[in-house]
Design an enzyme around this catalytic site. Structure first.
Site, PDB file in Angstrom:
ATOM      1  N   TRP A 196      13.425  10.310   4.788  1.00  0.00           N
ATOM      2  CA  TRP A 196      12.935  11.141   5.906  1.00  0.00           C
ATOM      3  C   TRP A 196      11.878  12.145   5.468  1.00  0.00           C
ATOM      4  CZ3 TRP A 196      18.010  12.915   8.891  1.00  0.00           C
ATOM      5  CH2 TRP A 196      18.605  11.791   9.494  1.00  0.00           C
ATOM      6  N   LYS A 197      11.753  12.369   4.161  1.00  0.00           N
ATOM      7  CA  LYS A 197      10.827  13.388   3.639  1.00  0.00           C
ATOM      8  C   LYS A 197      11.147  14.741   4.297  1.00  0.00           C
ATOM      9  CE  LYS A 197       7.609   9.730   2.602  1.00  0.00           C
ATOM     10  NZ  LYS A 197       6.251   9.293   2.336  1.00  0.00           N
TER      11      LYS A 197
ATOM     12  N   HIS B 226       9.691  10.200  -6.763  1.00  0.00           N
ATOM     13  CA  HIS B 226       8.804   9.812  -5.672  1.00  0.00           C
ATOM     14  C   HIS B 226       7.386  10.300  -5.991  1.00  0.00           C
ATOM     15  CE1 HIS B 226       6.896   9.550  -1.771  1.00  0.00           C
ATOM     16  NE2 HIS B 226       7.829   8.671  -1.459  1.00  0.00           N
TER      17      HIS B 226
ATOM     18  N   GLU C  41       5.199  11.654  -4.289  1.00  0.00           N
ATOM     19  CA  GLU C  41       4.862  12.991  -3.773  1.00  0.00           C
ATOM     20  C   GLU C  41       5.401  14.080  -4.697  1.00  0.00           C
ATOM     21  OE1 GLU C  41       6.408  12.314   0.166  1.00  0.00           O
ATOM     22  OE2 GLU C  41       4.816  10.846   0.494  1.00  0.00           O
TER      23      GLU C  41
ATOM     24  N   GLY D  69       2.320   5.934   3.401  1.00  0.00           N
ATOM     25  CA  GLY D  69       1.865   6.723   4.538  1.00  0.00           C
ATOM     26  C   GLY D  69       0.440   6.421   4.970  1.00  0.00           C
TER      27      GLY D  69
ATOM     28  N   SER E 274       4.310   1.933   3.650  1.00  0.00           N
ATOM     29  CA  SER E 274       3.912   1.422   4.970  1.00  0.00           C
ATOM     30  C   SER E 274       4.674   0.173   5.387  1.00  0.00           C
ATOM     31  CB  SER E 274       2.399   1.176   5.018  1.00  0.00           C
ATOM     32  OG  SER E 274       1.695   2.389   4.818  1.00  0.00           O
TER      33      SER E 274
ATOM     34  N   GLY F 114       9.553   5.143   4.679  1.00  0.00           N
ATOM     35  CA  GLY F 114       9.231   6.525   5.034  1.00  0.00           C
ATOM     36  C   GLY F 114       9.079   6.678   6.534  1.00  0.00           C
ATOM     37  N   GLY F 115       7.849   6.635   7.010  1.00  0.00           N
ATOM     38  CA  GLY F 115       7.541   6.867   8.426  1.00  0.00           C
ATOM     39  C   GLY F 115       8.435   6.107   9.396  1.00  0.00           C
TER      40      GLY F 115
HETATM   41  P1  PGA Z   1       5.889   5.190   4.152  1.00  0.00           P
HETATM   42  O1  PGA Z   1       6.584   6.000   2.942  1.00  0.00           O
HETATM   43  O2  PGA Z   1       6.862   4.107   4.550  1.00  0.00           O
HETATM   44  O3  PGA Z   1       5.702   6.219   5.226  1.00  0.00           O
HETATM   45  O4  PGA Z   1       4.614   4.639   3.633  1.00  0.00           O
HETATM   46  C1  PGA Z   1       7.336   5.350   1.960  1.00  0.00           C
HETATM   47  C2  PGA Z   1       7.831   6.364   0.964  1.00  0.00           C
HETATM   48  O5  PGA Z   1       7.079   7.304   0.668  1.00  0.00           O
HETATM   49  O6  PGA Z   1       8.964   6.284   0.453  1.00  0.00           O
END
Ligand code: PGA
Length: 254
Positions: A10-11, A98, A100, A176, A216, A237-238
């Protein structure tokens, strides 16, 4: 046989109430619609963990995880959260490394190796993320980057501890961005990762390691990706912020 896993990341999204309703929806849909043996892991912000773990208690299909943990057992680290605290909420997994965290918080392979150790000591299963940037891929350095991330972040473990690790291959250029790796590109790297593991721990350990793809991933492309022999699921993620999309991705394995 290795586990098939679809994990949501979920970030830094969802306030407390939003997170609870999203998770409840996911649990109900998984109960009603999922017929395979795939496992679902929802990695939420820390504030949700205890409540989500209560909702997932006794649920054999759904687990809860965090998105980071500190490398120290405890101490004077104002604002940080330890692996022991996370485990005490009932969470069973933690995302480590991750991109990020590597990019915005300066997490290095060396630091991540310590985080992995502390997580394992506290009975958390790390979902360990690796992957190259666009620049590294264009310079044809992606294999070297992956090799180094594995060697420096994980290969200090003995085979028994390594068996607790889930790996997530997440090309940074696909996170993302709406640009997914093609299933062939992802499969190529997953084969390479499994080869590295076999070289370090032997073929049996390699065959038992769950390797997820992330970047993605959505209900439209998950089928192609998850059909690859060495792709054992996804880190989402998203699309994990919408219960319908997330559970549709999970159902790819039905
Ligand atoms: P995303 O993110 O599916 O939004 O590209 C994946 C992730 O960062 O784990």
């Amino acid at each position: 046989m290795r586990k098939k896993i679809v994990a949501g990341n979920w970030k830094m999204n969802m306030d407390y109430e939003e997170g609870l309703s999203l998770f409840s929806e996911v649990v109900n849909m998984v109960h009603d619609e999922v017929t395979g043996k795939q496992h679902v892991v929802v990695c939420s912000p820390f504030i949700h963990l205890h409540s989500l773990a209560q909702l997932a208690k006794g649920n054999a299909r759904v687990s809860v995880g965090a998105q980071n943990a500190h490398q120290a057992e405890s101490g004077a680290f104002t604002g940080e959260i330890s692996a022991k605290m996370i485990r005490s909420t009932g969470a069973e997994y933690v995302i480590l490394g991750h991109s990020e965290r590597r990019q915005y918080f300066g997490e290095t392979n060396e630091l991540l190796a310590k985080k992995v150790d502390t997580a394992l000591q506290n009975s958390l299963n790390p979902i360990f993320c690796i992957g190259e940037t666009l620049h590294e891929r264009e310079a044809n350095r992606h294999f070297t980057i992956i090799e180094t991330q594995l060697a420096e972040g994980l290969f200090h473990l003995d085979a028994e501890h390594f068996g607790q690790i889930v790996i997530a291959y997440e090309p940074v250029w696909a996170i993302g961005t709406g640009v997914t790796a093609t299933s062939a590109q992802a499969q190529e790297i997953h084969i390479f990762i499994r080869k590295q593991i076999a070289g370090q721990y032997g073929q049996e350990v390699a065959d038992n390691t769950t390797i997820l793809y992330g970047g993605s991933c959505n209900p439209k492309n998950a089928g192609d990706l998850f059909a690859q022999a060495d792709i054992d699921g996804g880190l989402i993620g998203g699309a994990s912020l919408k219960s319908r999309d997330f559970v549709d991705i999970v159902k790819t394995f039905n």
